[in-house]
Design an enzyme around this catalytic site. Sequence first.
Site: not given
Length: 155
Positions: A59, A88, A90
Amino acid sequence: MAIKTNEGKLIASGLKFGVVVARFNEFISSKLLGGVIDGLIRHGASEEDIEISWVPGAFEIPLVAQKMANSKKFDAIICIGAVIRGSTPHFDYVANEMSKGIAKVSLDTGIPIAFGVLTTDTIEQAIERAGTKVGNKGYDAAVTAIEMANLLKMI
């Protein structure tokens, strides 16, 4: 009248490269980095013309790529890392925003940025792309950076 065709050469000598590496999944990123360095050196780059910046995770790659691009010190930037799907959502957020961020930096600055960040469903897929069954995508990103840097000098 002849058609003019531009194609970047795979000659890295005289070019400067910035490399942004995500530390998360470092066991994969380090193999990709080895591929990047191998690809650049094999095509004529000198070690002095390669600058590496480590970031915590994928990120954070676009921000450092942007800082490098805005510095005007580099002919091309190579972004590498590994985002591996978990249980998840994410993965989807990180992979999507990181990809868009890297593309935006390249378009906003005019500096070619090679995308060598693996986005895989499994650890096995990442390992395969970091120097085993499917080659080394870090090496491929280095070759892309060389070609694009030379191509943009021609246009």
